[in-house]
Design a protein around this motif. Sequence first.
Motif, PDB file in Angstrom:
ATOM      1  N   GLN A  20      43.489  36.168  29.269  1.00 42.65           N
ATOM      2  CA  GLN A  20      43.747  37.097  30.416  1.00 42.65           C
ATOM      3  C   GLN A  20      42.894  38.066  29.890  1.00 42.65           C
ATOM      4  O   GLN A  20      42.580  38.400  29.361  1.00 42.65           O
ATOM      5  CB  GLN A  20      46.051  37.444  29.488  1.00 42.65           C
ATOM      6  N   PHE A  21      43.464  39.524  31.137  1.00 43.18           N
ATOM      7  CA  PHE A  21      42.450  40.486  30.897  1.00 43.18           C
ATOM      8  C   PHE A  21      43.165  41.857  31.313  1.00 43.18           C
ATOM      9  O   PHE A  21      43.241  41.351  32.535  1.00 43.18           O
ATOM     10  CB  PHE A  21      40.799  40.238  31.109  1.00 43.18           C
ATOM     11  N   LEU A  22      42.922  42.703  30.950  1.00 41.25           N
ATOM     12  CA  LEU A  22      42.814  43.999  31.553  1.00 41.25           C
ATOM     13  C   LEU A  22      42.367  45.103  32.151  1.00 41.25           C
ATOM     14  O   LEU A  22      41.224  45.284  31.262  1.00 41.25           O
ATOM     15  CB  LEU A  22      43.675  44.767  30.857  1.00 41.25           C
ATOM     16  N   ARG A  26      45.672  46.931  35.486  1.00 35.43           N
ATOM     17  CA  ARG A  26      46.344  45.837  36.189  1.00 35.43           C
ATOM     18  C   ARG A  26      45.801  44.601  35.340  1.00 35.43           C
ATOM     19  O   ARG A  26      44.670  44.280  34.857  1.00 35.43           O
ATOM     20  CB  ARG A  26      46.216  45.166  37.240  1.00 35.43           C
ATOM     21  N   LEU A  27      46.816  43.626  34.798  1.00 35.18           N
ATOM     22  CA  LEU A  27      46.227  42.717  34.296  1.00 35.18           C
ATOM     23  C   LEU A  27      45.955  41.666  34.802  1.00 35.18           C
ATOM     24  O   LEU A  27      46.918  41.497  36.125  1.00 35.18           O
ATOM     25  CB  LEU A  27      48.022  42.484  33.286  1.00 35.18           C
ATOM     26  N   TRP A  28      45.309  40.618  34.852  1.00 38.64           N
ATOM     27  CA  TRP A  28      45.156  39.778  35.332  1.00 38.64           C
ATOM     28  C   TRP A  28      44.868  37.984  34.968  1.00 38.64           C
ATOM     29  O   TRP A  28      44.505  38.090  33.283  1.00 38.64           O
ATOM     30  CB  TRP A  28      43.777  39.538  35.857  1.00 38.64           C
ATOM     31  N   LYS A  29      45.348  36.645  35.089  1.00 33.47           N
ATOM     32  CA  LYS A  29      45.927  35.775  34.406  1.00 33.47           C
ATOM     33  C   LYS A  29      44.781  34.874  34.793  1.00 33.47           C
ATOM     34  O   LYS A  29      44.852  34.397  36.131  1.00 33.47           O
ATOM     35  CB  LYS A  29      47.181  35.253  34.833  1.00 33.47           C
ATOM     36  N   VAL A  30      44.003  34.339  34.176  1.00 31.70           N
ATOM     37  CA  VAL A  30      42.878  33.782  33.999  1.00 31.70           C
ATOM     38  C   VAL A  30      43.744  31.919  34.595  1.00 31.70           C
ATOM     39  O   VAL A  30      44.560  31.877  33.886  1.00 31.70           O
ATOM     40  CB  VAL A  30      42.620  33.317  32.808  1.00 31.70           C
ATOM     41  N   ARG A  31      43.492  31.811  35.678  1.00 30.09           N
ATOM     42  CA  ARG A  31      43.882  30.652  36.396  1.00 30.09           C
ATOM     43  C   ARG A  31      43.113  29.160  36.195  1.00 30.09           C
ATOM     44  O   ARG A  31      43.673  28.365  36.028  1.00 30.09           O
ATOM     45  CB  ARG A  31      43.555  30.450  38.098  1.00 30.09           C
ATOM     46  N   ALA A  32      41.792  29.795  36.430  1.00 29.16           N
ATOM     47  CA  ALA A  32      40.767  28.801  35.814  1.00 29.16           C
ATOM     48  C   ALA A  32      39.450  28.854  35.628  1.00 29.16           C
ATOM     49  O   ALA A  32      38.837  30.596  35.861  1.00 29.16           O
ATOM     50  CB  ALA A  32      40.422  27.977  37.150  1.00 29.16           C
ATOM     51  N   VAL A  33      38.219  28.691  34.301  1.00 26.31           N
ATOM     52  CA  VAL A  33      37.597  28.615  34.246  1.00 26.31           C
ATOM     53  C   VAL A  33      36.167  27.752  34.509  1.00 26.31           C
ATOM     54  O   VAL A  33      36.465  26.726  34.888  1.00 26.31           O
ATOM     55  CB  VAL A  33      37.409  28.628  32.268  1.00 26.31           C
ATOM     56  N   MET A  34      35.685  28.392  35.700  1.00 22.59           N
ATOM     57  CA  MET A  34      34.464  27.891  36.189  1.00 22.59           C
ATOM     58  C   MET A  34      33.303  27.414  36.541  1.00 22.59           C
ATOM     59  O   MET A  34      32.724  26.584  36.434  1.00 22.59           O
ATOM     60  CB  MET A  34      34.649  28.638  37.666  1.00 22.59           C
ATOM     61  N   ALA A  84      40.758  34.161  38.721  1.00 22.05           N
ATOM     62  CA  ALA A  84      41.987  35.359  37.987  1.00 22.05           C
ATOM     63  C   ALA A  84      42.317  35.902  38.738  1.00 22.05           C
ATOM     64  O   ALA A  84      42.021  36.387  39.966  1.00 22.05           O
ATOM     65  CB  ALA A  84      41.540  36.242  36.753  1.00 22.05           C
ATOM     66  N   GLY A  85      44.703  35.820  39.215  1.00 25.31           N
ATOM     67  CA  GLY A  85      45.112  36.476  39.731  1.00 25.31           C
ATOM     68  C   GLY A  85      46.053  37.615  39.216  1.00 25.31           C
ATOM     69  O   GLY A  85      46.206  37.079  38.371  1.00 25.31           O
ATOM     70  N   ARG A  86      46.506  38.390  39.881  1.00 22.53           N
ATOM     71  CA  ARG A  86      47.603  38.825  39.545  1.00 22.53           C
ATOM     72  C   ARG A  86      48.617  38.452  40.083  1.00 22.53           C
ATOM     73  O   ARG A  86      48.994  38.517  40.911  1.00 22.53           O
ATOM     74  CB  ARG A  86      48.035  40.222  40.058  1.00 22.53           C
ATOM     75  N   VAL A  98      48.311  38.637  55.263  1.00 17.57           N
ATOM     76  CA  VAL A  98      47.911  38.739  54.149  1.00 17.57           C
ATOM     77  C   VAL A  98      47.326  39.083  53.087  1.00 17.57           C
ATOM     78  O   VAL A  98      46.380  39.129  52.932  1.00 17.57           O
ATOM     79  CB  VAL A  98      47.666  36.969  53.865  1.00 17.57           C
ATOM     80  N   VAL A  99      48.074  39.728  51.665  1.00 16.27           N
ATOM     81  CA  VAL A  99      47.145  39.896  50.745  1.00 16.27           C
ATOM     82  C   VAL A  99      46.727  39.553  49.830  1.00 16.27           C
ATOM     83  O   VAL A  99      47.134  39.109  48.623  1.00 16.27           O
ATOM     84  CB  VAL A  99      47.691  41.417  50.211  1.00 16.27           C
ATOM     85  N   HIS A 100      45.867  38.946  49.420  1.00 20.24           N
ATOM     86  CA  HIS A 100      44.886  38.207  48.472  1.00 20.24           C
ATOM     87  C   HIS A 100      44.805  39.042  46.877  1.00 20.24           C
ATOM     88  O   HIS A 100      44.251  40.755  46.591  1.00 20.24           O
ATOM     89  CB  HIS A 100      43.648  37.850  48.377  1.00 20.24           C
ATOM     90  N   THR A 101      45.615  38.361  45.717  1.00 18.64           N
ATOM     91  CA  THR A 101      45.730  38.791  45.005  1.00 18.64           C
ATOM     92  C   THR A 101      45.045  37.756  43.926  1.00 18.64           C
ATOM     93  O   THR A 101      45.455  37.736  42.623  1.00 18.64           O
ATOM     94  CB  THR A 101      47.421  39.221  44.348  1.00 18.64           C
ATOM     95  N   SER A 102      43.900  37.652  43.983  1.00 14.48           N
ATOM     96  CA  SER A 102      43.104  36.779  43.221  1.00 14.48           C
ATOM     97  C   SER A 102      41.583  36.905  43.412  1.00 14.48           C
ATOM     98  O   SER A 102      41.377  37.443  44.374  1.00 14.48           O
ATOM     99  CB  SER A 102      43.326  35.788  43.210  1.00 14.48           C
ATOM    100  N   GLY A 103      40.541  36.380  42.397  1.00 19.27           N
ATOM    101  CA  GLY A 103      39.459  36.779  42.445  1.00 19.27           C
ATOM    102  C   GLY A 103      38.713  36.069  41.431  1.00 19.27           C
ATOM    103  O   GLY A 103      39.026  35.556  40.652  1.00 19.27           O
ATOM    104  N   VAL A 104      37.671  35.675  42.071  1.00 19.94           N
ATOM    105  CA  VAL A 104      35.927  34.925  40.532  1.00 19.94           C
ATOM    106  C   VAL A 104      35.831  36.607  40.185  1.00 19.94           C
ATOM    107  O   VAL A 104      35.013  37.256  40.824  1.00 19.94           O
ATOM    108  CB  VAL A 104      35.017  34.375  41.132  1.00 19.94           C
ATOM    109  N   PHE A 105      35.706  36.185  38.726  1.00 20.02           N
ATOM    110  CA  PHE A 105      35.290  37.854  37.887  1.00 20.02           C
ATOM    111  C   PHE A 105      34.228  37.099  36.999  1.00 20.02           C
ATOM    112  O   PHE A 105      34.520  35.840  36.113  1.00 20.02           O
ATOM    113  CB  PHE A 105      36.398  38.325  36.521  1.00 20.02           C
TER     114      PHE A 105
END
Length: 123
Positions: A20-22, A26-34, A84-86, A98-105
């Motif tokens: 996770q990262f702040l 905003r708190l983002w939850k890592v869904r996958a390590v690319m 990661a996503g919120r 549709v509002v996307h609440t995820s991205g690649v960081f």
Amino acid sequence: MRLYDDPVEVRRGETDGPDQFLWRGRLWKVRAVMAHWVETAPWWQSTTVQAVVGTDEQPDLTQEHAPPAGADLLVERELWRVEAGRGMAAVTGSDGEVVHTSGVFDLSFSWSDGRWQLVGCAD
């Protein structure tokens, strides 16, 4: 990908990678390590190397300005490209869009100072 240099707080997971990262409150939850890699500083641009190779400019290598020998080789950072996503992957806004609440960081961990930075984002 947009480039940033923003400090972030990171909570590591079981695999030592970010879980996770702040960022910007905003708190983002890592869904996958690319991807995961390590970068060293551009040691070939150091004043010590330039003095050996030779340049048009004469570097100031007095004791007060000279970095410790090999210091450029010790500077490295670990990078993690994560998805990661919120919350949910996408949410429908009030207008039905549709509002996307995820991205690649791209998250960077500097071994020299122990700090995390967000260095890139594609959302």
